[in-house]
Structures are given as C-alpha cells and as structure tokens.
Design an enzyme around this catalytic site. Structure first.
Site, PDB file in Angstrom:
ATOM      1  N   TRP A  22       0.808  -1.218   0.000  1.00  0.00           N
ATOM      2  CA  TRP A  22       0.000   0.000   0.000  1.00  0.00           C
ATOM      3  C   TRP A  22       0.841   1.267   0.000  1.00  0.00           C
ATOM      4  O   TRP A  22       0.757   2.092  -0.908  1.00  0.00           O
ATOM      5  CB  TRP A  22      -0.931  -0.029   1.218  1.00  0.00           C
ATOM      6  CG  TRP A  22      -1.613   1.269   1.534  1.00  0.00           C
ATOM      7  CD1 TRP A  22      -2.010   2.225   0.635  1.00  0.00           C
ATOM      8  CD2 TRP A  22      -1.989   1.756   2.820  1.00  0.00           C
ATOM      9  NE1 TRP A  22      -2.620   3.277   1.304  1.00  0.00           N
ATOM     10  CE2 TRP A  22      -2.621   3.012   2.646  1.00  0.00           C
ATOM     11  CE3 TRP A  22      -1.869   1.247   4.111  1.00  0.00           C
ATOM     12  CZ2 TRP A  22      -3.116   3.759   3.709  1.00  0.00           C
ATOM     13  CZ3 TRP A  22      -2.372   1.988   5.167  1.00  0.00           C
ATOM     14  CH2 TRP A  22      -2.979   3.231   4.960  1.00  0.00           C
ATOM     15  N   GLN A  28       6.932   5.265  -1.799  1.00  0.00           N
ATOM     16  CA  GLN A  28       7.906   5.539  -0.736  1.00  0.00           C
ATOM     17  C   GLN A  28       9.275   4.905  -0.968  1.00  0.00           C
ATOM     18  O   GLN A  28      10.269   5.402  -0.447  1.00  0.00           O
ATOM     19  CB  GLN A  28       7.371   5.075   0.622  1.00  0.00           C
ATOM     20  CG  GLN A  28       6.342   6.003   1.222  1.00  0.00           C
ATOM     21  CD  GLN A  28       5.926   5.552   2.616  1.00  0.00           C
ATOM     22  OE1 GLN A  28       6.432   4.593   3.154  1.00  0.00           O
ATOM     23  NE2 GLN A  28       4.980   6.267   3.194  1.00  0.00           N
ATOM     24  N   TYR A  55      -3.154   2.124  -5.543  1.00  0.00           N
ATOM     25  CA  TYR A  55      -1.879   2.372  -4.866  1.00  0.00           C
ATOM     26  C   TYR A  55      -0.906   2.997  -5.854  1.00  0.00           C
ATOM     27  O   TYR A  55      -0.609   2.418  -6.908  1.00  0.00           O
ATOM     28  CB  TYR A  55      -1.290   1.087  -4.287  1.00  0.00           C
ATOM     29  CG  TYR A  55      -2.132   0.425  -3.220  1.00  0.00           C
ATOM     30  CD1 TYR A  55      -3.183   1.090  -2.591  1.00  0.00           C
ATOM     31  CD2 TYR A  55      -1.887  -0.890  -2.834  1.00  0.00           C
ATOM     32  CE1 TYR A  55      -3.953   0.473  -1.626  1.00  0.00           C
ATOM     33  CE2 TYR A  55      -2.647  -1.510  -1.857  1.00  0.00           C
ATOM     34  CZ  TYR A  55      -3.685  -0.826  -1.255  1.00  0.00           C
ATOM     35  OH  TYR A  55      -4.447  -1.453  -0.298  1.00  0.00           O
ATOM     36  N   SER A 153     -13.530  -4.879   1.203  1.00  0.00           N
ATOM     37  CA  SER A 153     -12.670  -4.170   2.154  1.00  0.00           C
ATOM     38  C   SER A 153     -13.443  -3.047   2.817  1.00  0.00           C
ATOM     39  O   SER A 153     -14.068  -2.233   2.130  1.00  0.00           O
ATOM     40  CB  SER A 153     -11.439  -3.594   1.433  1.00  0.00           C
ATOM     41  OG  SER A 153     -10.629  -2.846   2.321  1.00  0.00           O
ATOM     42  N   TRP A 206      -5.523  -5.137   7.713  1.00  0.00           N
ATOM     43  CA  TRP A 206      -4.459  -4.185   7.392  1.00  0.00           C
ATOM     44  C   TRP A 206      -4.129  -3.345   8.622  1.00  0.00           C
ATOM     45  O   TRP A 206      -4.924  -3.209   9.530  1.00  0.00           O
ATOM     46  CB  TRP A 206      -4.808  -3.327   6.186  1.00  0.00           C
ATOM     47  CG  TRP A 206      -6.010  -2.446   6.225  1.00  0.00           C
ATOM     48  CD1 TRP A 206      -7.287  -2.794   5.860  1.00  0.00           C
ATOM     49  CD2 TRP A 206      -6.077  -1.055   6.588  1.00  0.00           C
ATOM     50  NE1 TRP A 206      -8.133  -1.717   5.991  1.00  0.00           N
ATOM     51  CE2 TRP A 206      -7.418  -0.629   6.426  1.00  0.00           C
ATOM     52  CE3 TRP A 206      -5.128  -0.129   7.016  1.00  0.00           C
ATOM     53  CZ2 TRP A 206      -7.837   0.667   6.693  1.00  0.00           C
ATOM     54  CZ3 TRP A 206      -5.536   1.179   7.288  1.00  0.00           C
ATOM     55  CH2 TRP A 206      -6.872   1.557   7.122  1.00  0.00           C
ATOM     56  N   SER A 207      -2.916  -2.842   8.613  1.00  0.00           N
ATOM     57  CA  SER A 207      -2.395  -2.024   9.711  1.00  0.00           C
ATOM     58  C   SER A 207      -2.414  -2.731  11.066  1.00  0.00           C
ATOM     59  O   SER A 207      -2.823  -2.152  12.068  1.00  0.00           O
ATOM     60  CB  SER A 207      -3.145  -0.697   9.801  1.00  0.00           C
ATOM     61  OG  SER A 207      -2.379   0.261  10.485  1.00  0.00           O
ATOM     62  N   PRO A 208      -1.939  -3.991  11.137  1.00  0.00           N
ATOM     63  CA  PRO A 208      -1.906  -4.671  12.436  1.00  0.00           C
ATOM     64  C   PRO A 208      -0.979  -3.982  13.439  1.00  0.00           C
ATOM     65  O   PRO A 208      -1.117  -4.171  14.642  1.00  0.00           O
ATOM     66  CB  PRO A 208      -1.401  -6.079  12.088  1.00  0.00           C
ATOM     67  CG  PRO A 208      -0.654  -5.916  10.803  1.00  0.00           C
ATOM     68  CD  PRO A 208      -1.397  -4.841  10.054  1.00  0.00           C
TER      69      PRO A 208
END
Length: 337
Positions: A22, A28, A55, A153, A206-208
């Site tokens: 993502w 990045q 993305y 999602s 997502w984002s654990p």
C-alpha cells in the site's frame, strides 16, 4: 517460516503473513528495494501478495508484477482491488459499476502480468451503484476466469451479509473482508466478525501495527524519528495521526514487558496478536527494507497465552477504539470524484 490458513469458507490457503504494498511500492521506496522486499517475502515462505489499482495510481501493481516475474504463478496468491479513482479520474474511473469493474480487472491483470488474480476485492462499498449490479459484474469476472474468488474491504456487517447472499445466488463465493484491525483499533470485533463467521468470510487485516505505533518507536513527548511514517508528507503522517496522542503512546510502552516475555519485538507482538483471532486469516504487512520482512514473519505461529492477552487489554485500557460505527463513519458517502 510462515504458517498457512484457509481463506473464508473456501479451499484456498494463504500465508498468514501476507505481503502488502500500500504505502511503499511506487511511492515511498525505489523499485529495486521493492523487488528486494518481495524476494525476502518469498524466501520467508510468504506466498500471498496484496495490492490495489489505486496504490500509487496503478504503479504499485506494475512494480509488484515486475518483482514476481519468473515465479511459478500457481505457487502464488495475488490479490488486488477496485473502487477508488484511477487513471485520469473521469466520471467512470471510480466505483463499483459494471463498467469500472470490467475495465479495472483488465488493467490490473495487464499491470500484474498475469491472466488471473486469486482474489479480487471491492475496495469500499459503492453507495451509488446497486449492489446487484456490482455482484453480477464480480460473478462475470469469476466466470471469465479473471478472478478465482471475490472479497471486500471495509464493508459493514450488513453490507457483508447482503453481498454474501447475492454471491450465493449468483453462484460464486465471497470469502474475505479486508478491514483495519489492531490492538488499538478493534471496531470489527462486535459486528463485522460475527457477521463474517455467519456467511463464511474471514478477515485479511491491514495495519496490524497501527501504522507502526505498536512497534514502540514513537515515544510520548518526543519528536517522531526522522524518516518514519509520522514524518511522511505523502500520506503516512495523515494515516498515523489518530494514534499519536501522548496517552496512546504511553499505553503502548506498557506492552514491552509482554513482548519481552514472549521473546518478541513489539512489532512482532502486534502482528501475532491479530492472528489470535480465529476469524483472521492473514495479517497484511508491508516493508521498506528486506530485513523487516524476515522480522515480521517471526510472528507466524506464535500463541499468546490468555493471561498475557489480559495483560495487553489492561495495558491499553482507555485508548482502544471499539465502536463498530467507525466502519460506516469511514465509508465514502458518495463516490469520490
């Protein structure tokens, strides 16, 4: 090495640590680093890779496809998504209309360099398209062999139930939900998880690590480390801001003794924690360096004893978000232009 779990009520097994791109690929990190991270994931036994057309405005799919070139396709599970605006962002370059779904799957397959994806996911719920139209389009994508399974999602419990019922009528399987979930963000537990269990759907979360906050690297009263997500002006700083209060950062530091007792880093503890939920099939992790992948994989197969789960709850009491209404709150009220 990574353990594997069935995804929903299906025969499809996926790696319980799933590699997601993502916030990294195409934005990045440089492409050669992205490729090195994918190689590290494969070396660690990760077979499941998750991306989305939005993305880096389609570039992330291209980078992932390039990184996986030469791998045996049958040994991989490749997931992507559709909903958010892509391309020149015309009136039909967004949403879950039949037109956008049919055009988007073809674009995704081309960028990923594959004939099919294992899982095609509705990246949000489209309030402006009849659900029947969306699910019929997904049924046709499956019949055409362009996707093997369908997922969603950030859908609410009622939306998941309605989608699963239509999928059943149309003769295909809705098998997954991809929500945000972590020790700090538990909004799926009261409604989404019970509804998912009812209809044979499991979570790919997502984002654990709560955008990296649960790694413990952000300290209360101190500036964010240089180069960290909290300093990233391309989107990272915005997504992490909800977890950056001193109260939350102080509570997170109380998790260190639990991680130490289990012989884990705090980041590994965060990933292992979401995998204790029996409705979670996989935790999505990204990486900006190959060594991060190897570290994340150490969370696979960990069992956290009940007394330590209780200690985690006590450490974070007062800073955990549990309100199931947050799922609907975060949902687009109309299609983004």
């Amino acid at each position: 090495m990574v353990n594997y779990r069935y995804l929903g009520n299906s025969g499809l097994k996926i790696s319980e640590i799933t590699y997601g791109n993502w916030l990294t690929h195409g934005s990045q990190v440089e492409n050669d680093v992205a490729t090195a991270c994918v190689r590290a994931a494969l070396d660690a036994g990760i077979t499941t890779f998750d991306t989305a057309d939005v993305y880096a405005n389609t570039v992330a799919e291209q980078v992932l496809g390039d990184a996986l070139k030469g791998e045996r396709r049958e040994s991989l599970e490749i997931f992507t998504k559709v909903y958010w605006p892509t391309g020149p962002k015309g009136p039909n370059d967004v949403g879950l209309s039949r037109k956008h779904i049919m055009e988007s799957i073809n674009g995704s397959l081309s960028r990923l360099g594959t004939d099919y994806v294992d899982l095609y996911q509705a990246h949000r719920y489209d309030v402006e398209t009849p659900l029947e139209e969306t699910m019929q389009a997904f049924a046709d994508v499956v019949r055409q062999g362009k996707a093997l399974y369908i997922g969603v999602s950030e859908w609410s419990a009622d939306q998941i139930r309605a989608g699963a019922a239509l999928a059943k009528e149309l003769g295909f399987q809705l098998i997954s939900s991809q929500p945000q979930y972590s020790m700090l963000w538990r909004v799926i537990e009261d409604e989404v998880v019970p509804a998912s269990k009812e209809v044979g759907v499991s979570q790919i979360v997502w984002s654990p690590m709560a955008q990296g906050v649960l790694s413990g690297k952000y300290l209360p009263g101190q500036a964010a480390p240089a180069g960290s997500r909290a300093t990233d002006q391309k989107g990272g700083a915005q997504t992490i801001s909800r977890f950056m209060s001193d109260e939350t950062l102080t509570a997170v530091q109380n998790l260190k003794p639990v991680a130490d007792e289990l012989g884990l880093s705090m980041a590994q503890l965060a990933v292992a924690w979401v995998l204790q939920n029996d409705n979670v099939a996989a935790a999505l992790v990204g990486a900006s360096r190959p060594e991060q992948v190897a570290e994340n994989v150490k969370a696979s197969g960990v069992t956290i004893p009940a007394e330590l789960l209780k200690q985690i709850d006590e450490a974070l009491a007062g800073v955990v978000q549990r309100d199931p209404a947050k799922t609907l709150e975060g949902m687009p009220k109309k299609r983004p232009a």
